[in-house]
Design a protein around this motif. Structure first.
Motif, mmCIF file in Angstrom:
data_model
loop_
_atom_site.group_PDB
_atom_site.id
_atom_site.type_symbol
_atom_site.label_atom_id
_atom_site.label_comp_id
_atom_site.label_asym_id
_atom_site.label_seq_id
_atom_site.Cartn_x
_atom_site.Cartn_y
_atom_site.Cartn_z
ATOM 1 N N ALA A 198 51.898 -37.293 -78.976
ATOM 2 C CA ALA A 198 52.830 -38.158 -79.708
ATOM 3 C C ALA A 198 53.281 -37.485 -81.000
ATOM 4 C CB ALA A 198 52.190 -39.511 -80.003
ATOM 5 N N MET A 199 52.360 -36.833 -81.721
ATOM 6 C CA MET A 199 52.735 -36.186 -82.976
ATOM 7 C C MET A 199 53.697 -35.018 -82.730
ATOM 8 S SD MET A 199 51.802 -37.671 -85.674
ATOM 9 C CE MET A 199 52.286 -36.369 -86.793
ATOM 10 N N HIS A 203 55.633 -34.580 -80.044
ATOM 11 C CA HIS A 203 56.874 -35.155 -79.521
ATOM 12 C C HIS A 203 57.702 -35.741 -80.672
ATOM 13 C CE1 HIS A 203 59.014 -37.218 -76.057
ATOM 14 N NE2 HIS A 203 59.382 -38.020 -77.039
ATOM 15 N N GLY A 204 57.034 -36.502 -81.545
ATOM 16 C CA GLY A 204 57.728 -37.136 -82.669
ATOM 17 C C GLY A 204 58.228 -36.106 -83.673
#
Lengths: 111, 154
Positions: free
Chosen positions: B89-90, B92-93
């Motif tokens: 998630a980190m 990707h974000g």
């Protein structure tokens, strides 16, 4: 075009939430009291509505992201991109209705 | 008036300033593009599972306190689940926000500053989150409130 705008806005919102979410969860490493105290400040109707909005953003970003994957990798993805957007919106409603019933009854159930 | 002749794209006669740069940045942008799609699909599964277990099952969000988190991280299954979610998630974000900065910040200095802040934040959050998942003690000494039930055996 609007799905692109929506994807960007929800993406940024989710990213900033994620930063805060990792920071508050890290309080478990400080002490049980610190973690439970901070999480306690989230347990009110205003934060409850914020959580509902956050989940709404995540679910849209997730389904629209799968639509982008379909457009990029599926031969007929481009042809059906508009119909896929309708599928995204319908799936969004199908997921959000039961979630909101469950979550808002917990948030406003006052227990 | 004579009609100007325009070479077809990719004919090899295009002015060199319009051709794409070879080498240099390598295939980073292409790898980033592919990573967004692959990590995105995995994240849908990880985050939907995360939200279902934490918000829908049992008492829902009201059940979340120290004991709830401690109970989950007592199991390597949820440690790995959350670790994967954190990293994917980190990254990707961060890549998403990097794209947005590149799109909207027009001055070179602004772009560099924003991206530096972004990368520092990303490294801090990933390192912090990873350390918390693996150095976490579900039954800390001296603590009394909100402990998971298995701590009473101590």
């Amino acid at each position: 075009m609007w799905s692109w705008v929506g994807h960007r806005i929800t993406g940024v919102v989710i990213f900033f939430f994620l930063l805060v979410h990792v920071l508050d969860t890290s309080l478990v490493r400080v002490s049980p009291e610190a973690y439970t105290a901070v999480i306690g400040t989230y347990k009110n109707p205003i934060m409850g509505l914020g959580e509902a909005g956050l989940v709404a953003a995540i679910v849209f970003h997730a389904f629209n992201g799968l639509r982008i994957v379909a457009i990029d990798f599926w031969k007929k993805g481009n042809k059906y991109q508009a119909r896929l957007l309708w599928a995204v919106l319908i799936l969004w409603v199908v997921v959000m209705v039961p979630f909101l019933i469950r979550h808002l009854s917990i948030v406003f159930g006052g227990h | 008036m004579a009609t100007p002749t325009i070479d077809a794209p990719r004919s090899g006669k295009v002015d060199v300033k319009y051709t794409r740069r070879k080498g240099g940045k390598g295939n980073f942008e292409m790898a980033a593009w592919l990573f967004m799609r692959l990590s995105g699909v995995v994240l849908v599964v990880l985050i939907f599972g995360h939200l279902f277990v934490n918000l829908m099952v049992g008492d829902g969000i009201h059940a979340i306190d120290f004991g709830f988190v401690a109970g989950k991280w007592a199991s390597p299954f949820w440690q790995i689940w959350d670790l994967l979610m954190l990293w994917l998630a980190m990254l990707h974000g961060t890549n998403g926000v990097r794209t947005i900065i590149n799109d909207y910040a027009e001055r070179n200095a602004t772009r560099m500053t924003l991206k530096t802040v972004l990368y520092v934040a990303t490294v801090v959050i990933i390192v912090l989150g990873t350390l918390v998942i693996f150095t976490f003690d579900p039954c800390p000494a001296g603590a009394v409130t909100d402990l998971p039930s298995f701590c009473t055996a101590k």
